[in-house]
Scaffold this active site. Structure first.
Site, PDB file in Angstrom:
ATOM      1  CD  GLU A 117      -2.985  -1.112   2.280  1.00 20.36           C
ATOM      2  OE1 GLU A 117      -4.096  -1.593   2.080  1.00 20.36           O
ATOM      3  OE2 GLU A 117      -2.638  -0.657   3.382  1.00 20.36           O
ATOM      4  CG  HIS A 241      -8.822   6.060   1.324  1.00 22.52           C
ATOM      5  ND1 HIS A 241      -8.694   5.800  -0.022  1.00 22.52           N
ATOM      6  CD2 HIS A 241      -8.270   4.994   1.967  1.00 22.52           C
ATOM      7  CE1 HIS A 241      -8.097   4.616  -0.174  1.00 22.52           C
ATOM      8  NE2 HIS A 241      -7.828   4.115   1.018  1.00 22.52           N
ATOM      9  NE  ARG A 289      -4.578   5.688   3.044  1.00 25.25           N
ATOM     10  CZ  ARG A 289      -5.047   4.783   3.863  1.00 25.25           C
ATOM     11  NH1 ARG A 289      -5.605   5.148   4.988  1.00 25.25           N
ATOM     12  NH2 ARG A 289      -4.954   3.524   3.568  1.00 25.25           N
ATOM     13  CG  HIS A 350      -9.936   6.236   5.271  1.00 27.96           C
ATOM     14  ND1 HIS A 350     -10.873   5.281   4.955  1.00 27.96           N
ATOM     15  CD2 HIS A 350      -8.797   5.558   5.568  1.00 27.96           C
ATOM     16  CE1 HIS A 350     -10.333   4.077   5.054  1.00 27.96           C
ATOM     17  NE2 HIS A 350      -9.076   4.218   5.441  1.00 27.96           N
ATOM     18  NE  ARG A 385      -5.089   5.120   9.469  1.00 25.55           N
ATOM     19  CZ  ARG A 385      -5.486   4.174   8.627  1.00 25.55           C
ATOM     20  NH1 ARG A 385      -4.918   2.984   8.633  1.00 25.55           N
ATOM     21  NH2 ARG A 385      -6.476   4.392   7.780  1.00 25.55           N
TER      22      ARG A 385
HETATM   23  P1  FAD Z   1     -14.340   0.594  15.673  1.00 27.91           P
HETATM   24  O1  FAD Z   1     -14.043  -0.673  14.978  1.00 27.91           O
HETATM   25  O2  FAD Z   1     -14.830   1.727  14.839  1.00 27.91           O
HETATM   26  O3  FAD Z   1     -15.402   0.249  16.776  1.00 27.91           O
HETATM   27  C1  FAD Z   1     -16.012   1.248  17.551  1.00 27.91           C
HETATM   28  C2  FAD Z   1     -16.945   0.586  18.521  1.00 27.91           C
HETATM   29  O4  FAD Z   1     -17.407   1.557  19.451  1.00 27.91           O
HETATM   30  C3  FAD Z   1     -18.173   0.000  17.878  1.00 27.91           C
HETATM   31  O5  FAD Z   1     -18.498  -1.225  18.503  1.00 27.91           O
HETATM   32  C4  FAD Z   1     -19.255   1.018  18.177  1.00 27.91           C
HETATM   33  O6  FAD Z   1     -20.549   0.474  18.230  1.00 27.91           O
HETATM   34  C5  FAD Z   1     -18.811   1.468  19.549  1.00 27.91           C
HETATM   35  N1  FAD Z   1     -19.323   2.787  19.951  1.00 27.91           N
HETATM   36  C6  FAD Z   1     -19.169   3.977  19.328  1.00 27.91           C
HETATM   37  N2  FAD Z   1     -19.805   4.947  20.006  1.00 27.91           N
HETATM   38  C7  FAD Z   1     -20.379   4.343  21.076  1.00 27.91           C
HETATM   39  C8  FAD Z   1     -21.202   4.789  22.134  1.00 27.91           C
HETATM   40  N3  FAD Z   1     -21.585   6.063  22.249  1.00 27.91           N
HETATM   41  N4  FAD Z   1     -21.634   3.889  23.030  1.00 27.91           N
HETATM   42  C9  FAD Z   1     -21.295   2.570  22.945  1.00 27.91           C
HETATM   43  N5  FAD Z   1     -20.512   2.093  21.964  1.00 27.91           N
HETATM   44  C10 FAD Z   1     -20.070   2.973  21.047  1.00 27.91           C
HETATM   45  N6  FAD Z   1      -7.265   0.172   9.000  1.00 27.91           N
HETATM   46  C11 FAD Z   1      -6.289  -0.715   8.735  1.00 27.91           C
HETATM   47  O7  FAD Z   1      -5.355  -0.854   9.525  1.00 27.91           O
HETATM   48  N7  FAD Z   1      -6.342  -1.465   7.598  1.00 27.91           N
HETATM   49  C12 FAD Z   1      -7.344  -1.358   6.682  1.00 27.91           C
HETATM   50  O8  FAD Z   1      -7.359  -2.055   5.689  1.00 27.91           O
HETATM   51  C13 FAD Z   1      -8.371  -0.409   6.934  1.00 27.91           C
HETATM   52  N8  FAD Z   1      -9.390  -0.248   6.047  1.00 27.91           N
HETATM   53  C14 FAD Z   1     -10.412   0.613   6.378  1.00 27.91           C
HETATM   54  C15 FAD Z   1     -11.509   0.699   5.501  1.00 27.91           C
HETATM   55  C16 FAD Z   1     -12.588   1.507   5.830  1.00 27.91           C
HETATM   56  C17 FAD Z   1     -13.762   1.609   4.910  1.00 27.91           C
HETATM   57  C18 FAD Z   1     -12.552   2.252   7.043  1.00 27.91           C
HETATM   58  C19 FAD Z   1     -13.698   3.134   7.411  1.00 27.91           C
HETATM   59  C20 FAD Z   1     -11.464   2.165   7.893  1.00 27.91           C
HETATM   60  C21 FAD Z   1     -10.390   1.358   7.568  1.00 27.91           C
HETATM   61  N9  FAD Z   1      -9.292   1.228   8.423  1.00 27.91           N
HETATM   62  C22 FAD Z   1      -8.304   0.334   8.130  1.00 27.91           C
HETATM   63  C23 FAD Z   1      -9.296   1.877   9.734  1.00 27.91           C
HETATM   64  C24 FAD Z   1      -9.690   0.847  10.804  1.00 27.91           C
HETATM   65  O9  FAD Z   1     -10.728   0.041  10.303  1.00 27.91           O
HETATM   66  C25 FAD Z   1     -10.145   1.529  12.078  1.00 27.91           C
HETATM   67  O10 FAD Z   1      -9.241   2.512  12.472  1.00 27.91           O
HETATM   68  C26 FAD Z   1     -10.270   0.497  13.210  1.00 27.91           C
HETATM   69  O11 FAD Z   1     -11.061  -0.580  12.806  1.00 27.91           O
HETATM   70  C27 FAD Z   1     -10.857   1.154  14.442  1.00 27.91           C
HETATM   71  O12 FAD Z   1     -11.128   0.152  15.390  1.00 27.91           O
HETATM   72  P2  FAD Z   1     -11.672   0.558  16.824  1.00 27.91           P
HETATM   73  O13 FAD Z   1     -11.766  -0.703  17.577  1.00 27.91           O
HETATM   74  O14 FAD Z   1     -10.873   1.668  17.365  1.00 27.91           O
HETATM   75  O15 FAD Z   1     -13.115   1.167  16.521  1.00 27.91           O
HETATM   76  C1  SIN Z   2      -7.427   0.640   2.348  1.00 33.16           C
HETATM   77  O1  SIN Z   2      -7.668  -0.555   2.204  1.00 33.16           O
HETATM   78  O2  SIN Z   2      -7.115   1.421   1.450  1.00 33.16           O
HETATM   79  C2  SIN Z   2      -7.529   1.180   3.714  1.00 33.16           C
HETATM   80  C3  SIN Z   2      -6.303   0.846   4.431  1.00 33.16           C
HETATM   81  C4  SIN Z   2      -6.224   1.693   5.659  1.00 33.16           C
HETATM   82  O3  SIN Z   2      -7.054   2.577   5.869  1.00 33.16           O
HETATM   83  O4  SIN Z   2      -5.293   1.477   6.420  1.00 33.16           O
END
Ligand code: FAD
Ligand code: SIN
Length: 532
Positions: A117, A241, A289, A350, A385
């Site tokens: 990437e 993104h 990015r 993103h 990031r």
């Molecule tokens: P999340 O997975 O967002 O979970 C948040 C949790 O908090 C959820 O369960 C939600 O319900 C809960 N929550 C929120 N507010 C409240 C509230 N008020 N009360 C109770 N619960 C609440 N990163 C990578 O490293 N590789 C990738 O390939 C990648 N691809 C991505 C593709 C997309 C489309 C997106 C949007 C992001 C991508 N990212 C990627 C970023 C990565 O997915 C996120 O940064 C990561 O998953 C965040 O995880 P988290 O556990 O911090 O939060």
């Molecule tokens: C992507 O698959 O382009 C997202 C990867 C990331 O957000 O880290």
């Protein structure tokens, strides 16, 4: 007086069921009873949506030093070196753990297949086709569901953290004792009391009109911690993104960076030019990015385009379908055959690089509160990031939070008596339109005034609007029964305020913060730290 229910049956409360929350819960559950809350469904966070994969040094030709350097280059030197080393050195072990949990990563002759990437000098992204997040979320959830010490409770929308101010005997301290949450099904507010709380509530992407993030990414964790008295940092560093699908029906479908990693090229649809040469001659489409997103934005604005083209049709059709089955299927459903045609794409918000300030032990400023994942600013990402470093951060800091809680458990006091939620002075809203109007307004002016390219004047305009709306939203919040939409609106407004305030404080352009009034980068990198 209308008083909600109190739930006091668990040792630790984890807010969020994504990669960070579930990693912490699984570690804690070795000896503690853990309650995990999610807003909406357990799979509603960004984790389930991740496409590209997880960065880790696993190839013999790659080194930790390379990954560390790439992370610091992408982060424009604002990263904290100790944190970068801490996370990157723990990546291979985190991948081993996910393999043990059954995540079916792609393999080549038994070895993990590594894709590439933007910003990475080597192939180092482990993945499950182009839907890595879904596989990771499923494996973590399965392990949590099977663990008798973990209770998973969806549809609990946390409103605020419980602190000393909410004790029956008011203490006024910032010690956190759990959270008040709206049960989205019964409409009651539940008082979830715990000896330790882990905040893992994800990012604030939905503060922008166009975002790849899910509907619930409204910065609830950041706003709750800020209101409770924790510092937040680098909120101006919002990642856009470069390649979100442009489609009038499907508003936030990401086209993974791995498409460019496997040869995808960007073209101006009018001139036909492969324009990345103008912006980063050496790295082209695989520049970090921020550079590619600004290039796409520049082409769109300069030529009055609706989108630019991302084209991988020069690769054999079987190769494209094998690497990107989910995207291929989705696009075919919309009449786009990516094996033969370019994909129309636009930049979209993103990832939230800033957040609640934490140390290597995942501790926040507030006693009793740890945090992990996208709601935090750990020092890993700096001003931008590096792709696929965020899931990794969730695993490393989810584990760090749990380990720290377990190591100091005996010094954590039993929770005192907490006042249940008081809903005696509020009534049902008769003006839902206020919420809808404000939700749309914030997201629109944040996109237009606080987007990829900024000016002081536009930031000030956004700041003025936020102040005007704040009074209206607080009045509404104080008068009417809470709903998830209202909770989110209040949090969106707080996060918008934090982003604008941070952006106005940074008098330089660095990484994701590009401001026309201050185009140069200072010689010394400094965090923007906001103190409540
Ligand atoms: P999340 O997975 O967002 O979970 C948040 C949790 O908090 C959820 O369960 C939600 O319900 C809960 N929550 C929120 N507010 C409240 C509230 N008020 N009360 C109770 N619960 C609440 N990163 C990578 O490293 N590789 C990738 O390939 C990648 N691809 C991505 C593709 C997309 C489309 C997106 C949007 C992001 C991508 N990212 C990627 C970023 C990565 O997915 C996120 O940064 C990561 O998953 C965040 O995880 P988290 O556990 O911090 O939060
Ligand atoms: C992507 O698959 O382009 C997202 C990867 C990331 O957000 O880290």
């Amino acid at each position: 007086m209308t008083r909600g229910m109190t739930d006091q049956n668990h040792d630790v409360l984890v807010i969020g069921s994504g990669a960070a929350g579930l990693t912490a819960a699984l570690e804690l559950a070795q000896t503690k009873k853990v309650l995990v809350l999610a807003k909406g469904k357990l799979t509603s966070g960004s984790t389930a949506w991740a496409q590209g994969g997880i960065a880790a040094v696993l190839d013999a030709g790659d080194t930790f030093e390379n990954h560390i350097r790439d992370t610091m280059v992408a982060g424009a030197g604002l990263n904290d070196l100790d944190t970068v080393e801490f996370v990157i050195e723990r990546a291979p072990k985190a991948i081993d753990r996910l393999c043990e949990l059954g995540v079916p990563f792609n393999r080549d002759d038994g070895d993990l297949h590594l894709t590439r990437e933007g910003g990475h000098s080597h192939r180092r992204i482990v993945h499950v086709d182009d839907a890595t997040g879904w596989a990771v979320q499923a494996a973590l959830l399965k392990a949590a569901e099977e663990n008798p010490n973990i209770t998973l409770l969806p549809h609990q929308s946390c409103i605020d953290l419980i602190t000393g101010r909410n004790q029956e005997e008011f203490s006024g301290s910032g010690r956190v004792w759990g959270a008040y949450a709206l049960d989205e099904e019964s409409g009651e507010v539940v008082t979830h009391v715990a000896r330790a709380t882990v905040l893992a509530a994800g990012g604030a992407g939905r503060v922008y009109l166009f975002s790849t993030a899910p509907r619930g990414a409204t910065g609830d964790g950041i706003a709750m911690a800020w209101r409770a008295g924790a510092r937040v940092s680098n909120m101006e560093m919002m990642q856009f993104h470069p390649t979100c699908l442009y489609n009038l029906e499907v508003k936030n479908f990401l086209i993974t960076e791995a498409v460019r990693g496997e040869g995808g090229r960007l073209f101006n649809p009018v001139t036909g030019e492969r324009y990345m040469e103008q912006y980063d001659k050496e790295r082209m489409e695989l520049a970090p990015r921020d550079i590619v997103a600004r290039a796409n934005d520049d082409q769109i604005k300069r030529y009055g385009l609706d989108y630019v083209h991302l084209d991988i049709s020069h690769q054999p059709p079987e190769f494209v379908k094998e690497h990107f089955p989910t995207i291929h299927e989705k696009l075919m459903g919309l009449g786009i055959d990516m094996t033969r045609q370019p994909i129309p794409v636009v930049p979209a918000q993103h990832y939230t690089c800033g957040g609640v300030k934490i140390g290597l032990d995942a501790k926040t400023d507030l006693p009793g509160l740890w945090a992990a994942g996208e709601c935090t600013e750990s020092g890993l990402h700096g001003a931008n990031r590096l792709a696929s470093n965020s899931l990794l951060e969730c695993f490393v800091f989810g584990e760090a939070a749990a380990k720290d809680i377990l190591s100091c458990w005996d010094q954590l006091d039993e929770p005192p008596e907490i006042r249940p939620w008081d809903a005696s002075r509020v009534t049902d809203s008769d003006e839902e339109v206020v919420i809808k109007q404000n939700w749309t307004e914030i997201r629109r002016f944040m996109w237009n005034y606080v987007g990829i390219v900024r000016t002081t004047k536009r930031l000030e305009r956004a700041g003025n609007r936020i102040e005007m709306m704040r009074q209206e939203v607080e009045d509404y919040y104080g008068s009417f029964r809470v709903t998830t939409d209202l909770i989110e609106l209040r949090n969106l407004l707080d996060c918008a305020g934090l982003i604008v305030k941070s952006a106005l404080r940074r008098h330089e352009s660095r990484g994701l913060h590009f401001i026309l009034d201050y185009p140069e980068t200072d010689s010394v990198a400094r965090d923007t730290v906001l103190v409540p």
